[in-house]
Write a protein that holds these residues in place. Structure first.
Motif, PDB file in Angstrom:
ATOM      1  N   LEU A 187       0.854  -1.181   0.000  1.00 44.37           N
ATOM      2  CA  LEU A 187       0.000   0.000   0.000  1.00 44.37           C
ATOM      3  C   LEU A 187       0.892   1.234   0.000  1.00 44.37           C
ATOM      4  O   LEU A 187       1.754   1.391   0.862  1.00 44.37           O
ATOM      5  CB  LEU A 187      -0.913  -0.004   1.232  1.00 44.37           C
ATOM      6  CG  LEU A 187      -1.849   1.187   1.385  1.00 44.37           C
ATOM      7  CD1 LEU A 187      -2.873   1.218   0.256  1.00 44.37           C
ATOM      8  CD2 LEU A 187      -2.552   1.139   2.731  1.00 44.37           C
ATOM      9  N   LYS A 188       0.696   2.111  -0.988  1.00 43.13           N
ATOM     10  CA  LYS A 188       1.508   3.333  -1.090  1.00 43.13           C
ATOM     11  C   LYS A 188       0.790   4.508  -0.440  1.00 43.13           C
ATOM     12  O   LYS A 188       1.368   5.223   0.362  1.00 43.13           O
ATOM     13  CB  LYS A 188       1.826   3.639  -2.545  1.00 43.13           C
ATOM     14  CG  LYS A 188       2.766   2.622  -3.173  1.00 43.13           C
ATOM     15  CD  LYS A 188       3.073   2.982  -4.611  1.00 43.13           C
ATOM     16  CE  LYS A 188       4.048   1.979  -5.196  1.00 43.13           C
ATOM     17  NZ  LYS A 188       4.405   2.294  -6.578  1.00 43.13           N
ATOM     18  N   THR A 189      -0.471   4.721  -0.839  1.00 47.06           N
ATOM     19  CA  THR A 189      -1.279   5.798  -0.252  1.00 47.06           C
ATOM     20  C   THR A 189      -2.714   5.312  -0.133  1.00 47.06           C
ATOM     21  O   THR A 189      -3.121   4.349  -0.798  1.00 47.06           O
ATOM     22  CB  THR A 189      -1.262   7.083  -1.111  1.00 47.06           C
ATOM     23  OG1 THR A 189      -1.825   6.790  -2.395  1.00 47.06           O
ATOM     24  CG2 THR A 189       0.133   7.634  -1.269  1.00 47.06           C
ATOM     25  N   ALA A 190      -3.466   6.020   0.682  1.00 43.11           N
ATOM     26  CA  ALA A 190      -4.887   5.699   0.847  1.00 43.11           C
ATOM     27  C   ALA A 190      -5.646   6.967   1.184  1.00 43.11           C
ATOM     28  O   ALA A 190      -5.098   7.903   1.759  1.00 43.11           O
ATOM     29  CB  ALA A 190      -5.078   4.669   1.960  1.00 43.11           C
ATOM     30  N   THR A 191      -6.904   6.993   0.803  1.00 44.15           N
ATOM     31  CA  THR A 191      -7.809   8.079   1.159  1.00 44.15           C
ATOM     32  C   THR A 191      -9.085   7.458   1.685  1.00 44.15           C
ATOM     33  O   THR A 191      -9.750   6.746   0.940  1.00 44.15           O
ATOM     34  CB  THR A 191      -8.143   8.959  -0.069  1.00 44.15           C
ATOM     35  OG1 THR A 191      -6.929   9.448  -0.618  1.00 44.15           O
ATOM     36  CG2 THR A 191      -9.032  10.115   0.312  1.00 44.15           C
TER      37      THR A 191
ATOM     38  N   VAL B 133     -17.298  11.210   3.908  1.00 45.59           N
ATOM     39  CA  VAL B 133     -16.471  10.395   3.014  1.00 45.59           C
ATOM     40  C   VAL B 133     -17.409   9.449   2.271  1.00 45.59           C
ATOM     41  O   VAL B 133     -18.153   8.689   2.885  1.00 45.59           O
ATOM     42  CB  VAL B 133     -15.418   9.582   3.807  1.00 45.59           C
ATOM     43  CG1 VAL B 133     -14.661   8.642   2.889  1.00 45.59           C
ATOM     44  CG2 VAL B 133     -14.481  10.506   4.550  1.00 45.59           C
ATOM     45  N   ASP B 134     -17.400   9.521   0.930  1.00 44.32           N
ATOM     46  CA  ASP B 134     -18.277   8.628   0.170  1.00 44.32           C
ATOM     47  C   ASP B 134     -17.502   7.736  -0.795  1.00 44.32           C
ATOM     48  O   ASP B 134     -18.074   6.870  -1.442  1.00 44.32           O
ATOM     49  CB  ASP B 134     -19.353   9.417  -0.573  1.00 44.32           C
ATOM     50  CG  ASP B 134     -18.787  10.451  -1.535  1.00 44.32           C
ATOM     51  OD1 ASP B 134     -17.561  10.656  -1.556  1.00 44.32           O
ATOM     52  OD2 ASP B 134     -19.577  11.061  -2.269  1.00 44.32           O
TER      53      ASP B 134
ATOM     54  N   ALA C 123     -12.114  17.853   5.648  1.00 47.32           N
ATOM     55  CA  ALA C 123     -12.875  17.067   4.674  1.00 47.32           C
ATOM     56  C   ALA C 123     -11.920  16.401   3.694  1.00 47.32           C
ATOM     57  O   ALA C 123     -10.866  16.941   3.375  1.00 47.32           O
ATOM     58  CB  ALA C 123     -13.858  17.954   3.925  1.00 47.32           C
ATOM     59  N   VAL C 124     -12.296  15.220   3.230  1.00 47.13           N
ATOM     60  CA  VAL C 124     -11.490  14.476   2.276  1.00 47.13           C
ATOM     61  C   VAL C 124     -12.143  14.600   0.910  1.00 47.13           C
ATOM     62  O   VAL C 124     -13.350  14.434   0.773  1.00 47.13           O
ATOM     63  CB  VAL C 124     -11.408  12.987   2.688  1.00 47.13           C
ATOM     64  CG1 VAL C 124     -10.692  12.171   1.638  1.00 47.13           C
ATOM     65  CG2 VAL C 124     -10.725  12.847   4.024  1.00 47.13           C
ATOM     66  N   THR C 125     -11.324  14.881  -0.105  1.00 43.67           N
ATOM     67  CA  THR C 125     -11.858  14.948  -1.460  1.00 43.67           C
ATOM     68  C   THR C 125     -11.601  13.622  -2.163  1.00 43.67           C
ATOM     69  O   THR C 125     -10.663  12.896  -1.834  1.00 43.67           O
ATOM     70  CB  THR C 125     -11.204  16.084  -2.272  1.00 43.67           C
ATOM     71  OG1 THR C 125      -9.799  15.862  -2.312  1.00 43.67           O
ATOM     72  CG2 THR C 125     -11.490  17.436  -1.646  1.00 43.67           C
ATOM     73  N   THR C 126     -12.443  13.316  -3.123  1.00 45.24           N
ATOM     74  CA  THR C 126     -12.296  12.082  -3.891  1.00 45.24           C
ATOM     75  C   THR C 126     -11.007  12.175  -4.713  1.00 45.24           C
ATOM     76  O   THR C 126     -10.799  13.150  -5.423  1.00 45.24           O
ATOM     77  CB  THR C 126     -13.493  11.888  -4.832  1.00 45.24           C
ATOM     78  OG1 THR C 126     -14.680  11.855  -4.033  1.00 45.24           O
ATOM     79  CG2 THR C 126     -13.386  10.592  -5.611  1.00 45.24           C
ATOM     80  N   PRO C 127     -10.134  11.179  -4.604  1.00 49.58           N
ATOM     81  CA  PRO C 127      -8.882  11.204  -5.372  1.00 49.58           C
ATOM     82  C   PRO C 127      -9.144  11.311  -6.870  1.00 49.58           C
ATOM     83  O   PRO C 127     -10.138  10.792  -7.381  1.00 49.58           O
ATOM     84  CB  PRO C 127      -8.228   9.858  -5.031  1.00 49.58           C
ATOM     85  CG  PRO C 127      -8.862   9.443  -3.755  1.00 49.58           C
ATOM     86  CD  PRO C 127     -10.249   9.995  -3.771  1.00 49.58           C
ATOM     87  N   SER C 128      -8.237  11.974  -7.589  1.00 46.70           N
ATOM     88  CA  SER C 128      -8.433  12.218  -9.021  1.00 46.70           C
ATOM     89  C   SER C 128      -8.577  10.924  -9.814  1.00 46.70           C
ATOM     90  O   SER C 128      -9.337  10.870 -10.774  1.00 46.70           O
ATOM     91  CB  SER C 128      -7.284  13.060  -9.584  1.00 46.70           C
ATOM     92  OG  SER C 128      -6.046  12.389  -9.395  1.00 46.70           O
TER      93      SER C 128
ATOM     94  N   GLN D 126     -12.213   9.942  -9.616  1.00 48.61           N
ATOM     95  CA  GLN D 126     -13.206  10.872 -10.146  1.00 48.61           C
ATOM     96  C   GLN D 126     -13.587  10.469 -11.559  1.00 48.61           C
ATOM     97  O   GLN D 126     -12.753  10.065 -12.354  1.00 48.61           O
ATOM     98  CB  GLN D 126     -12.661  12.298 -10.132  1.00 48.61           C
ATOM     99  CG  GLN D 126     -12.490  12.832  -8.743  1.00 48.61           C
ATOM    100  CD  GLN D 126     -11.873  14.222  -8.711  1.00 48.61           C
ATOM    101  OE1 GLN D 126     -11.585  14.814  -9.753  1.00 48.61           O
ATOM    102  NE2 GLN D 126     -11.677  14.738  -7.521  1.00 48.61           N
ATOM    103  N   GLY D 127     -14.860  10.524 -11.860  1.00 50.30           N
ATOM    104  CA  GLY D 127     -15.345  10.194 -13.187  1.00 50.30           C
ATOM    105  C   GLY D 127     -15.596   8.709 -13.398  1.00 50.30           C
ATOM    106  O   GLY D 127     -16.107   8.315 -14.429  1.00 50.30           O
ATOM    107  N   LEU D 128     -15.208   7.876 -12.421  1.00 46.55           N
ATOM    108  CA  LEU D 128     -15.497   6.445 -12.544  1.00 46.55           C
ATOM    109  C   LEU D 128     -16.944   6.182 -12.173  1.00 46.55           C
ATOM    110  O   LEU D 128     -17.514   6.872 -11.329  1.00 46.55           O
ATOM    111  CB  LEU D 128     -14.598   5.616 -11.619  1.00 46.55           C
ATOM    112  CG  LEU D 128     -13.109   5.604 -11.910  1.00 46.55           C
ATOM    113  CD1 LEU D 128     -12.375   4.785 -10.849  1.00 46.55           C
ATOM    114  CD2 LEU D 128     -12.844   5.017 -13.285  1.00 46.55           C
ATOM    115  N   SER D 129     -17.534   5.176 -12.766  1.00 41.32           N
ATOM    116  CA  SER D 129     -18.886   4.761 -12.409  1.00 41.32           C
ATOM    117  C   SER D 129     -18.748   3.693 -11.316  1.00 41.32           C
ATOM    118  O   SER D 129     -18.617   2.512 -11.607  1.00 41.32           O
ATOM    119  CB  SER D 129     -19.601   4.197 -13.632  1.00 41.32           C
ATOM    120  OG  SER D 129     -20.895   3.783 -13.281  1.00 41.32           O
TER     121      SER D 129
END
Length: 186
Positions: free
Chosen positions: A14-18, A29-30, A110-115, A118-121
């Motif tokens: 694991l390198k990073t996580a959100t 967080v969604d 607040a945590v933002t959705t990682p790039s 984003q845009g994934l279904s």
């Protein structure tokens, strides 16, 4: 000869996580994301979340982006320490399992959705609640509506069968009498 080599790591750690391990995040967080080295294609990682009270938090089916980022939609989490567990398969085919904790806290950042996510279904988590009108028929769940329709069909078919059988019995008993028996006598 005396120069030591560095160990080779074939696994994707694991390198990073959100949210990140040990992070304090605001409610809302969604989407969770986990970034690894290259993952094996055509495999579906597993992600589960346990809330502060020990109950499971619904998580949607994970999606892999860019061969290394795992994204999943999650149901709203309550304040407190949550545990995120995951299972992934690295490019070399080895399965890795691990878990970490983070805290959901009012007043935290607040945590933002990682790039990469984003845009994934992302498939929605199954919360057990019907949120769409298409999940109901006349305000009743599909299962209940289908059961009721099947029961009505059985009653109609059974009633039709009995009606036809009764009519045939009446015709058969009336056809066997002679003409003099069918005429009223005076």
């Amino acid at each position: 000869m005396f120069v030591g080599g560095t160990p080779a790591y074939a696994h994707s750690a694991l390198k990073t996580a959100t949210p990140a391990p040990g992070a304090k995040v605001a409610p809302g967080v969604d989407v969770v994301s986990l970034t690894f080295g290259r993952l094996k294609s055509r495999t579906t990682p597993k992600i589960s979340l346990t809330g502060p009270d020990g109950t499971a938090v619904p998580v949607g089916r994970p999606v892999v982006a860019d061969d290394s980022v795992v994204c999943a939609a999650v149901a709203p989490m309550r304040a407190g320490v949550s545990t995120l567990s995951y299972t992934v398969t690295s490019a070399d085919g080895d399965t890795q399992r691990s878990a970490f904790q983070f805290e959901v806290s009012d007043g935290a950042e607040a945590v933002t959705t990682p790039s990469a996510c984003q845009g994934l279904s992302l498939p929605e988590p199954d919360t057990g609640e019907s949120t769409s009108e298409s999940d109901t028929v006349l305000g009743v769940s599909h299962t209940t509506a289908l059961s009721a329709a099947a029961a009505i069909a059985v009653v109609i078919a059974g009633g039709s069968f009995l009606l036809l059988r009764t009519r045939r019995a009446v015709r058969a008993s009336g056809a066997g009498r002679s003409a003099s028996e069918r005429r009223p006598t005076m």
